[in-house]
Design an enzyme around this catalytic site. Structure first.
Site, PDB file in Angstrom:
ATOM      1  N   PRO A   2     -64.972  10.936  20.243  1.00  0.00           N
ATOM      2  CA  PRO A   2     -65.758  11.856  19.416  1.00  0.00           C
ATOM      3  C   PRO A   2     -66.344  11.139  18.199  1.00  0.00           C
ATOM      4  O   PRO A   2     -65.675  10.332  17.569  1.00  0.00           O
ATOM      5  CB  PRO A   2     -64.728  12.909  18.967  1.00  0.00           C
ATOM      6  CG  PRO A   2     -63.467  12.602  19.663  1.00  0.00           C
ATOM      7  CD  PRO A   2     -63.556  11.254  20.279  1.00  0.00           C
ATOM      8  N   GLU A   3     -67.590  11.434  17.924  1.00  0.00           N
ATOM      9  CA  GLU A   3     -68.250  10.898  16.740  1.00  0.00           C
ATOM     10  C   GLU A   3     -68.497  12.067  15.779  1.00  0.00           C
ATOM     11  O   GLU A   3     -67.997  13.163  15.991  1.00  0.00           O
ATOM     12  CB  GLU A   3     -69.543  10.173  17.143  1.00  0.00           C
ATOM     13  CG  GLU A   3     -69.266   9.028  18.135  1.00  0.00           C
ATOM     14  CD  GLU A   3     -70.505   8.254  18.559  1.00  0.00           C
ATOM     15  OE1 GLU A   3     -71.439   8.130  17.749  1.00  0.00           O
ATOM     16  OE2 GLU A   3     -70.542   7.774  19.698  1.00  0.00           O
TER      17      GLU A   3
END
Ligand SMILES: [Zn+2]
Length: 279
Positions: A2-3
């Protein structure tokens, strides 16, 4: 992994637990990031009968503030972590490692098959003292991105810009997907040495980073394998990616006849259009 848009999506979708009271905390007994055990006694003490006051985000870290508590719960999703709430009676999914039972019967659960994420406590108001948060660069979703500051950061390194962007000290929360996407939008080759970027190109890149992250956030993030929001939805943004994971496909720029190329930089895949992004 996840960013920023994915972590912000989790933060926003956790809104329904604000105001809820935690009653019990459970741990699987399995170690998380860097083989570290969860300090379950401290977590229990902080969470017992505490009301969730707010859910915040700093870079890719989620902070759960508890009313009247001097400590805040800090969650990092690592590679495959999920933080989700479940209605009363719904079975605990496999790979759940931490669970908070809420007084209304719902549960907040942290699951993580690869166990690169973490759940810990930090002193509220002193989050930045945490070793992973101390070096975080500006947060493009919260603060925007100042092109002069980005240029100053780029001047300090001759590493390729794609590699430099993954270092969280230059910009917080940009990872492999959005680094490739932003460099495409800014028409910058991923192997360009960071310190060779002019102020004009840094300014284009700063704008592209913010635009790319906001666009992904508007689609609820990108779900390639693991990512899911706190209310159980996959992000839609993978349908809108320009170059990431699109090797051999036509460049999305209508006037360009190039094809997306894949390369490896520091062991991570990079994607660019060799025509639009010249070295
Ligand atoms: Zn192109």
């Amino acid at each position: 992994m996840p960013e920023l848009p994915e972590v912000e999506t989790v933060r926003r979708t956790l809104a329904p637990i604000v105001g809820a009271q935690m009653v019990r905390t459970w741990w699987s007994g399995k170690n998380l990031r860097l083989n570290t055990p969860v300090d379950i006694e401290a977590l229990r003490a902080a969470s017992r009968n505490a009301q969730v006051e707010a859910v915040r985000r700093l870079g890719k870290y989620i902070l759960i503030d508890l009313q009247g508590q001097t400590e805040t719960i800090l969650v990092h999703l690592g590679m495959s972590g999920r933080l989700r709430f479940f209605p009363k009676g719904e079975a605990r999914p496999s790979h759940t490692h931490v669970e908070w039972r809420l007084k209304d019967g719902r549960s907040l659960r942290y699951s993580d098959p690869r166990r690169f994420g973490n759940v810990e406590l930090v002193v509220r108001g002193e989050e930045r003292a945490h070793k992973s948060l101390a070096k975080l660069g500006p947060d493009p979703l919260d603060d925007g991105l100042d092109s002069a500051a980005l240029r100053a950061g780029c001047q300090r390194t001759s590493r390729p810009i794609k590699v430099a962007l993954l270092d969280q000290s230059l910009v917080a929360g940009v990872g492999n997907i959005y680094a490739s996407e932003a460099l495409f939008q800014a028409r910058i080759h991923p192997k360009t040495p960071a310190n060779k970027l002019s102020l004009a190109r840094c300014s284009r890149l700063a704008e592209a980073i913010v635009a790319v992250l906001e666009r992904a956030l508007s689609h609820g993030g990108t779900s390639l394998k693991d990512f899911i929001s706190a209310d159980g939805h996959a992000g839609e943004h993978s349908h809108y990616l320009w170059v990431y994971d699109r090797e051999g496909q036509p460049c999305p720029e209508p006037s360009c006849a190039g094809k997306v190329r894949r390369s490896i930089q520091q062991g991570r895949a990079s994607f660019h259009c060799p025509r639009c992004q010249r070295s």
